[in-house]
Design an enzyme around this catalytic site. Structure first.
Site, short mmCIF file in Angstrom:
data_model
loop_
_atom_site.label_atom_id
_atom_site.label_comp_id
_atom_site.label_asym_id
_atom_site.label_seq_id
_atom_site.Cartn_x
_atom_site.Cartn_y
_atom_site.Cartn_z
N LYS A 1 64.77 -88.87 4.12
CA LYS A 1 63.54 -88.16 3.71
C LYS A 1 63.88 -86.96 2.83
O LYS A 1 63.28 -86.77 1.79
CB LYS A 1 62.81 -87.71 4.99
CG LYS A 1 61.52 -86.96 4.78
CD LYS A 1 60.64 -87.03 6.00
CE LYS A 1 61.02 -86.04 7.09
NZ LYS A 1 60.72 -84.63 6.77
N SER A 2 64.85 -86.15 3.24
CA SER A 2 65.20 -84.95 2.47
C SER A 2 65.65 -85.32 1.06
O SER A 2 65.28 -84.67 0.08
CB SER A 2 66.33 -84.18 3.16
OG SER A 2 65.90 -83.66 4.38
N ARG B 1 52.19 -73.54 9.90
CA ARG B 1 53.63 -73.30 9.73
C ARG B 1 53.90 -72.07 8.87
O ARG B 1 53.19 -71.80 7.90
CB ARG B 1 54.29 -74.57 9.17
CG ARG B 1 54.05 -75.71 10.16
CD ARG B 1 54.78 -76.94 9.82
NE ARG B 1 56.22 -76.75 9.90
CZ ARG B 1 57.08 -77.66 9.50
NH1 ARG B 1 56.65 -78.79 8.97
NH2 ARG B 1 58.36 -77.45 9.61
N ASP C 1 66.64 -81.48 13.60
CA ASP C 1 65.60 -82.49 13.82
C ASP C 1 65.95 -83.47 14.94
O ASP C 1 65.09 -84.23 15.40
CB ASP C 1 65.33 -83.26 12.52
CG ASP C 1 64.69 -82.37 11.46
OD1 ASP C 1 64.06 -81.36 11.83
OD2 ASP C 1 64.85 -82.67 10.27
N ARG D 1 58.38 -77.74 19.14
CA ARG D 1 59.18 -78.83 19.73
C ARG D 1 59.89 -78.44 21.01
O ARG D 1 60.42 -79.32 21.70
CB ARG D 1 60.17 -79.38 18.69
CG ARG D 1 59.49 -80.22 17.65
CD ARG D 1 60.45 -80.88 16.69
NE ARG D 1 59.72 -81.68 15.72
CZ ARG D 1 60.19 -82.04 14.54
NH1 ARG D 1 61.40 -81.68 14.16
NH2 ARG D 1 59.45 -82.79 13.72
C1 S3P Z 1 64.47 -80.12 5.70
C2 S3P Z 1 65.03 -79.05 6.31
C3 S3P Z 1 64.88 -78.77 7.74
C4 S3P Z 1 64.34 -79.94 8.53
C5 S3P Z 1 63.23 -80.66 7.81
C6 S3P Z 1 63.67 -81.11 6.43
C7 S3P Z 1 64.70 -80.30 4.25
O1 S3P Z 1 64.05 -77.65 7.86
O2 S3P Z 1 63.89 -79.54 9.80
O3 S3P Z 1 62.82 -81.80 8.55
O4 S3P Z 1 64.49 -81.41 3.73
O5 S3P Z 1 65.10 -79.33 3.60
P1 S3P Z 1 64.66 -76.17 7.79
O6 S3P Z 1 66.02 -76.25 7.20
O7 S3P Z 1 63.76 -75.39 6.94
O8 S3P Z 1 64.74 -75.74 9.21
#
Ligand code: S3P
Length: 414
Positions: free
Chosen positions: A19-20, A115, A304, A335
């Site tokens: 996803k990222s 958020r 996560d 969570r």
């Molecule tokens: C993500 C970073 C994480 C993660 C999120 C996706 C990203 O958040 O929890 O699901 O794609 O950069 P943070 O790094 O802001 O905690």
């Protein structure tokens, strides 16, 4: 949705794409010079939100199966943007748009509106951005402004905040230096480097200067955060075994593997390759599990996966402790609260703390309860894995939220 316990879990499979990395491949190519092909893209709810936003801003994007073609535009148009449930979309876009001479608003669903956005808008304001929010939350309004580079120490390790500032730094005068207390995922840095950006990473500091990007083709690896649920299923189902192919192994994301190994899980990684990011096949074979301790240094690399690890801890004999994880409170749900509620409903003995939780593992779960996902994809999937190894299974209310990051999850598990 009712999850029946599994008596056997023996699979060779792929998992949902990262996803990222999908968010970044679509978003960054949308303002790069040229045309990019993103293969094996994740088309879950969150990444669809990013695609819709980048189209609204003027990029030409076509989707054919899991292949996304992105033709960048050098000049975004003004837009009203809907980030849906996706914090990554909202935060990265806020940073990106701050210096791009556009007027835009970014909003999302009820969860996104709770958020914290100040963590992004405050440092962006120090760079000169003209941004307003609804008391530190979405909707976010962005107006044209001239940005200058700053030196900024992130108060929390957050890849979303770091990425927002890096993206703003691409359109700022001078150098933007971002220091983080603990290294968070670095997909932004790796992809921007591959796109020719002026970006350096050294000893916890990322430095970025004004840059024009060249498009880059990306083949997205499997998401270790999604693969973790399959590994978790093999860990809790007696006799379980799974091999998940071509999973991203970026070391800023592999904390879950380290913790599972510390629990005595039998894990083998092979067929390692490299395509902007490292990837490989991960096999986990069921074995007796020991409790674990997670402290702040490792939290960003498994943030996560903590709800899932708490679930797996119920299958160990003894007490596991998660600390230094207060960030869990500001994810798609709180969570700490929702994990404790879900695992308690399944018969687990889990206590919330201010910055994590304490899990008294009894070597298994009775199941039988009803779990509410609270609109949080990872809570829905955590409950499912917890139920797979249990005696009675469980009912999950709000299972559809899994489609945010893992379309097709229920067909695999049920
Ligand atoms: C993500 C970073 C994480 C993660 C999120 C996706 C990203 O958040 O929890 O699901 O794609 O950069 P943070 O790094 O802001 O905690």
């Amino acid at each position: 949705m009712f999850i029946r316990p599994l008596r056997n879990f023996d699979r060779d499979m792929q998992t949902a794409a990262d996803k990222s990395i999908t968010h970044r491949a679509v978003m960054f190519n949308a303002f790069a010079r040229g045309e990019a092909v993103v293969r094996n893209a994740l088309l879950g709810g969150d990444c669809k939100s990013t695609i819709a936003c980048m189209r609204a801003l003027g990029a030409e994007i076509t989707v054919d199966g899991s292949t996304v073609r992105v033709k960048g535009t050098r000049r975004f148009r003004d837009a009203v943007l809907d980030a849906g449930n996706s914090g990554t979309t909202a935060r990265l876009l806020t940073g990106l748009l701050a210096g791009m001479n556009v007027t835009a608003s970014i909003d999302g669903d009820d969860s996104l509106r709770t958020r914290p956005m100040k963590r992004v808008t405050e440092p962006l304001s120090l760079m000169g951005a003209d941004i307003s929010t609804a008391d530190g939350k979405a909707p976010i309004s962005i107006r044209p402004a001239k940005l200058k580079g700053i030196d900024y120490a992130l108060p929390v390790a957050s890849a979303q905040v770091k990425s927002a500032l890096i993206l703003a730094g691409l359109h700022a005068d001078g150098v933007t230096r971002i220091n983080e207390p603990i290294k968070s995922r670095d997909h932004t840095e790796l992809m921007l480097k591959a796109m020719g950006a002026d970006i350096e990473c050294d000893a916890g500091t990322v430095s970025v200067g004004r840059s024009e990007l060249e498009s880059v083709d990306v083949c997205v690896p499997g998401d270790i955060s999604s693969a973790a649920f399959l590994l978790g299923a093999a860990a809790v189902v007696k006799g379980g075994r799974v091999t998940v192919g071509r999973v991203g192994l970026n070391e800023t994301r592999t904390g879950v593997i380290k913790v599972l190994e510390s629990m005595g899980a039998k894990i083998v990684i092979d067929n390692i390759g490299y395509d902007v990011e490292p990837y490989g096949d991960i096999t986990l074979t069921h074995s007796a599990l020991k409790p674990f301790t997670v402290t702040s240094e490792i939290v960003p690399s498994l943030i996560d996966e903590l709800p899932l690890l708490a679930a797996i801890a119920c299958y160990a004999e003894g007490t596991s402790v998660i600390s230094g994880a207060e960030e869990l409170k500001v994810k798609e749900s709180n969570r700490i609260a929702t994990t404790v509620e879900a695992l308690t409903a399944l018969g687990g003995d889990v206590e919330p703390t201010d910055d994590g939780m304490i899990i008294h593992g009894k070597g298994g779960l009775a199941g039988g309860g009803k779990v509410r996902a609270h609109g949080d994809h990872r809570i829905a999937m955590t409950a499912a894995v917890a139920a797979l190894g249990s005696e009675k299974g469980c009912e999950i209310e709000g299972a559809e939220s899994a489609a945010v990051s893992y379309p097709g999850f229920w067909e695999i598990i049920c």
